[in-house]
Scaffold this active site. Structure first.
Site, mmCIF file in Angstrom:
data_model
loop_
_atom_site.group_PDB
_atom_site.id
_atom_site.type_symbol
_atom_site.label_atom_id
_atom_site.label_comp_id
_atom_site.label_asym_id
_atom_site.label_seq_id
_atom_site.Cartn_x
_atom_site.Cartn_y
_atom_site.Cartn_z
ATOM 1 N N HIS A 295 -3.230 5.020 3.689
ATOM 2 C CA HIS A 295 -1.851 4.697 4.042
ATOM 3 C C HIS A 295 -1.161 5.918 4.637
ATOM 4 C CE1 HIS A 295 -3.037 1.774 1.034
ATOM 5 N NE2 HIS A 295 -2.141 0.955 1.566
ATOM 6 N N LYS B 77 -9.098 -1.016 3.997
ATOM 7 C CA LYS B 77 -7.672 -1.275 4.224
ATOM 8 C C LYS B 77 -6.993 -0.051 4.830
ATOM 9 C CE LYS B 77 -3.245 -2.435 2.227
ATOM 10 N NZ LYS B 77 -2.309 -1.926 1.235
ATOM 11 N N SER C 37 7.007 -4.558 -0.217
ATOM 12 C CA SER C 37 6.303 -3.376 -0.699
ATOM 13 C C SER C 37 5.972 -2.406 0.424
ATOM 14 C CB SER C 37 5.007 -3.788 -1.429
ATOM 15 O OG SER C 37 4.160 -4.512 -0.568
ATOM 16 N N GLU D 121 -1.162 -8.963 -5.657
ATOM 17 C CA GLU D 121 -1.391 -7.529 -5.819
ATOM 18 C C GLU D 121 -0.455 -7.007 -6.900
ATOM 19 O OE1 GLU D 121 -1.591 -3.494 -3.125
ATOM 20 O OE2 GLU D 121 0.230 -4.687 -2.965
#
EC number: 4.2.1.10
Length: 225
Positions: free
Chosen positions: A118, A143, A205, A30
């Site tokens: 997120h 995701k 991350s 990523e």
């Protein structure tokens, strides 16, 4: 379960100095482009795509509102994603769906979207609705990464993932409970139906990430007969 490791260079020199051999145990790379100044992203892009030529790669531009490092207008966000994606054709393009929902239709030409959500503060009560809306759009990957504050937060997300995967077997899901208490969600992907787990090399991350070496060892233990 595929293991994803992020590269997060802060300038061109750091990108050029990446030792790609260290990432050989990762299944997917990523590129977190948000660690760069916005005007440097397209300058650094050739170095990243050259370093990891032949590898599966996710292009991610994580904005401050979703726990990233860069602040962009909607126009800037869309423009950078489109330009990098058109020129370099990464295997996956992360798109912060709820933060840029009004511009989603502009991304329909790209079949390799990771529609992401997120939340670094909590596991929201409407988690089922969030997963349902993302799933209804049938992207390449759904995701969801949310902060866990209790064991129940972790169990809920794992259970939701299993339920959605059972009902939508052709959809790829990646769900993560962040934080120390959520670490277990990173190693149970095969059980819950999550396609990827994120691991780290030098710098994580997200909170609760496990090192790539430890994740490989855990995989080996779990796969023993």
């Amino acid at each position: 379960m595929k293991l994803v490791v992020s590269v997060m260079p802060k300038n061109l020199e750091e990108a050029q100095n990446i030792d790609s051999l260290r990432y050989n145990d990762a299944d997917i790379i990523e590129w977190r482009a948000d660690f760069l100044a916005k005007d440097d992203i397209l300058t650094v892009a050739p170095a990243i795509f050259e370093k990891f030529a032949g590898r599966e790669l996710i292009f991610t531009l994580r904005t401050i509102g979703e726990g990233g490092k860069i602040e962009l207008t909607d126009d800037e966000y869309i423009s950078i994603i489109k330009e990098v994606s058109t020129i370099y054709q990464p295997d996956y393009i992360d798109f912060e769906y709820f933060s840029h929902k009004d511009r989603f239709e502009e991304m329909l030409d790209f079949p390799n979207l990771v529609l992401s959500y997120h939340n670094f503060e909590e596991t929201p009560e409407n988690m089922m609705e969030i997963l349902s809306e993302l799933t209804s759009l049938t992207p390449k990957v759904v995701k969801v990464s949310v902060m866990a504050h209790s064991e129940q937060d972790v169990l809920d997300l794992m259970n939701y993932t299993r339920g959605f995967k059972t009902l939508n077997p052709d959809q790829n899901f990646v769900t993560i409970s962040m934080g120390q208490i959520g670490k277990i969600s990173r190693i149970t992907s095969d059980l819950t139906g999550s396609s990827w787990s994120f691991a780290s090399l030098d710098e994580s991350s997200a909170p609760g990430q496990i090192s790539l070496a430890n994740m490989k060892q855990i995989q080996e233990i779990l796969n023993e007969n």
